[in-house]
Enzyme design. Structure first.
Site, short mmCIF file in Angstrom:
data_model
loop_
_atom_site.label_atom_id
_atom_site.label_comp_id
_atom_site.label_asym_id
_atom_site.label_seq_id
_atom_site.Cartn_x
_atom_site.Cartn_y
_atom_site.Cartn_z
CE1 TYR A 234 -4.27 1.65 0.00
CE2 TYR A 234 -2.55 3.02 0.52
CZ TYR A 234 -4.07 2.77 0.09
OH TYR A 234 -5.11 4.12 -0.40
CB VAL A 273 -15.59 -4.09 4.02
CG1 VAL A 273 -16.05 -4.99 3.76
CG2 VAL A 273 -14.76 -4.73 5.70
P1 NAD Z 1 -15.59 2.47 -3.45
O1 NAD Z 1 -15.11 1.22 -4.05
O2 NAD Z 1 -17.12 1.77 -2.41
O3 NAD Z 1 -16.00 4.07 -4.31
C1 NAD Z 1 -15.52 4.32 -5.54
C2 NAD Z 1 -16.42 5.10 -6.31
O4 NAD Z 1 -16.23 5.82 -7.28
C3 NAD Z 1 -18.44 4.56 -6.44
O5 NAD Z 1 -19.12 5.71 -5.87
C4 NAD Z 1 -17.40 4.37 -8.46
O6 NAD Z 1 -19.28 4.42 -8.20
C5 NAD Z 1 -16.84 5.57 -8.51
N1 NAD Z 1 -16.28 5.78 -9.35
C6 NAD Z 1 -15.02 5.17 -10.39
N2 NAD Z 1 -14.85 4.90 -11.52
C7 NAD Z 1 -15.37 6.24 -11.99
C8 NAD Z 1 -15.36 7.22 -12.75
N3 NAD Z 1 -14.78 6.86 -13.56
N4 NAD Z 1 -16.46 7.76 -13.05
C9 NAD Z 1 -17.56 8.46 -12.12
N5 NAD Z 1 -17.10 7.45 -10.82
C10 NAD Z 1 -16.15 6.57 -10.79
O7 NAD Z 1 -14.55 3.38 -2.64
P2 NAD Z 1 -13.41 3.48 -1.21
O8 NAD Z 1 -12.93 2.17 -1.23
O9 NAD Z 1 -14.84 4.50 -1.04
O10 NAD Z 1 -12.82 4.52 -2.39
C11 NAD Z 1 -13.14 6.60 -2.24
C12 NAD Z 1 -11.75 6.96 -1.54
O11 NAD Z 1 -11.62 6.16 -0.11
C13 NAD Z 1 -10.24 6.19 -1.93
O12 NAD Z 1 -9.34 7.69 -2.49
C14 NAD Z 1 -9.76 5.54 -1.27
O13 NAD Z 1 -7.86 5.16 -1.74
C15 NAD Z 1 -9.73 6.17 0.30
N6 NAD Z 1 -10.26 5.42 1.31
C16 NAD Z 1 -10.54 4.17 1.21
C17 NAD Z 1 -10.06 3.66 2.05
C18 NAD Z 1 -11.15 1.65 2.92
O14 NAD Z 1 -10.30 1.24 2.99
N7 NAD Z 1 -11.48 1.78 1.74
C19 NAD Z 1 -9.33 4.20 3.06
C20 NAD Z 1 -8.87 5.34 2.98
C21 NAD Z 1 -9.15 5.72 2.26
#
Ligand code: NAD
Length: 389
Positions: A234, A273
């Site tokens: 990561y 998750v």
């Molecule tokens: P997720 O997969 O649940 O959500 C992704 C979102 O992006 C969805 O709404 C999807 O429709 C949208 N998306 C993807 N491709 C797209 C495109 N081309 N056009 C329009 N929309 C698009 O992901 P998540 O885990 O909520 O991640 C969101 C952010 O949070 C990311 O930057 C991730 O790195 C960060 N983050 C996640 C975690 C974790 O544990 N999940 C922890 C810290 C930070």
């Protein structure tokens, strides 16, 4: 149609409309219990249909009373095939928002494209005037460059040397070792193109250029650091390099917004998750152990708890601008990275195996939460009943 879960590793081929609606309702109930008064009025959430983006939208709308535009890329239903979970979540969100007299507009399309940016610009001009807050929460495996048409694919790989570590096969409840070869220079760059800050900058440039950002606008993007056991894949891997690029973009956006007193902020969130985190090797096993430890200490949090804390306290509330880390970031991962928690995880990590997976980790809780992302496993839903997809 009767819809049952159909999962393959970290993807689900089906989603349940009633279950997704139930999830959204649950998050709304949490946000409504934690209302806050200093919220922005008009908010744009890019990546609004699942995970942190959906929870941001719910926290700001139902906790803060904001009008929201949600941008996402989801699959509608076809004849006998259910839509994706994010599609159902967004339909449910709009329905509940409008019942509460909150304006909510959904735009389904590729956020990386100029076309979707223009659609959003038109919508803001027609309906909202100015935007007070832009949440950037995209997680995507690929991006088409809007100027050249070149397609970039992100990879989840170490940089420099191969990585060998434990991971879990959630279909088989099996812990095993994987070795992942290091990314090529091209793959590092491609991952930066997809998950770095370039598109965040393009959104802010477009909105600022059209004078659609209110004075004092805040824009926020999300990052992750995690514990050392996940660093090779990561923080020090391709995705970490992309997250470093977010820091570069933050500075560029701060400069851009200087004339309207705007702020660009990065929040480091805890591991939860989501569809995105499920796809990262090692991380689901780590999350299963982490959840057991955090649940035992009664400090477990999911997306909505984190996002309510973010918007009601850290970004707009009493702690706004305070308790940032040395790089100026908001840290919502403080419980996750607390020494006691990490010591407890580190004790389990070397011992964890297929044989003791259920005893030493919360793998069942992890799997329940994973299925819940797609609307399955809710006690309020009768899954044997026909449902309109
Ligand atoms: P997720 O997969 O649940 O959500 C992704 C979102 O992006 C969805 O709404 C999807 O429709 C949208 N998306 C993807 N491709 C797209 C495109 N081309 N056009 C329009 N929309 C698009 O992901 P998540 O885990 O909520 O991640 C969101 C952010 O949070 C990311 O930057 C991730 O790195 C960060 N983050 C996640 C975690 C974790 O544990 N999940 C922890 C810290 C930070």
């Amino acid at each position: 149609m009767i819809i049952q879960p159909k999962t393959r590793g970290f993807i689900s081929l089906t989603a349940h409309p009633k279950g997704c609606e139930g999830n959204v309702k649950e998050q709304i109930a949490f946000a409504e219990k934690h209302k806050f008064s200093s919220a922005p009025k008009n908010v744009l959430v890019i990546g609004a249909s699942t995970g942190y983006g959906l929870a941001s939208r719910i926290a700001l709308a139902f906790g803060g009373g904001a009008n929201t535009i949600g941008v996402f890329f989801e699959r509608p239903s076809e004849k006998d095939k259910p839509a994706s979970a994010g599609w159902y979540n967004s339909v449910a969100f709009k329905k509940f928002a409008e019942q509460s007299d909150l304006s909510a507009e959904n735009i389904n399309g590729d956020a990386f494209s100029s076309d979707v940016k223009e659609q959003v610009i038109d919508l803001i001009r027609q309906k909202y005037g100015k935007i007070d807050c832009v949440v950037y929460s995209l997680a995507s495996p690929k991006r088409t460059d809007p100027f050249t048409g070149e397609v970039f694919k992100s990879v989840l790989k170490p940089i420099g040397e191969p990585f060998t570590g434990k991971t879990v096969n959630v279909d088989k409840d099996e812990v095993y070792e994987i070795t992942i070869e290091p990314a090529t220079a091209e793959e590092v760059q491609a991952t930066e193109k997809v998950m770095g800050g370039e598109d965040w900058e393009l959104w802010m440039q477009a909105l600022h250029g059209e004078k659609l950002l209110a004075n004092g606008v805040k824009t926020i993007a999300y990052s992750y650091i995690g514990p050392e056991i996940t660093w090779p894949i990561y923080a020090n891997g391709t995705i970490g390099a992309a997250k470093d690029d977010l820091m570069r973009a933050r500075e560029a956006i701060k400069f851009l917004l200087g004339d309207i007193g705007g702020q660009a902020i990065i929040s480091v969130n805890k591991a939860v998750v989501t569809q995105a985190s499920a796809a990262i090797p090692v991380v689901p096993l780590y999350i299963s152990i982490l959840f057991k430890v955090m649940k035992e200490k009664r400090i477990h949090e999911g997306c909505i708890e984190q996002m309510v804390k973010l918007f009601s306290d850290r970004l707009y509330g009493p702690s706004a601008g305070k308790s940032l880390d040395e790089q100026g970031r908001i840290r919502l991962d403080e419980f996750e990275l607390h020494q006691d928690i990490q010591d407890a995880v580190a004790k389990v990590w070397p011992k964890i195996s297929t044989e003791n997976l259920k005893e030493l980790s919360d793998i069942d809780g992890y799997k329940q939460e994973f299925l819940k992302l797609f609307g399955f496993g809710l006690s309020s839903v009768d899954y044997s009943k026909d449902v309109e997809v």
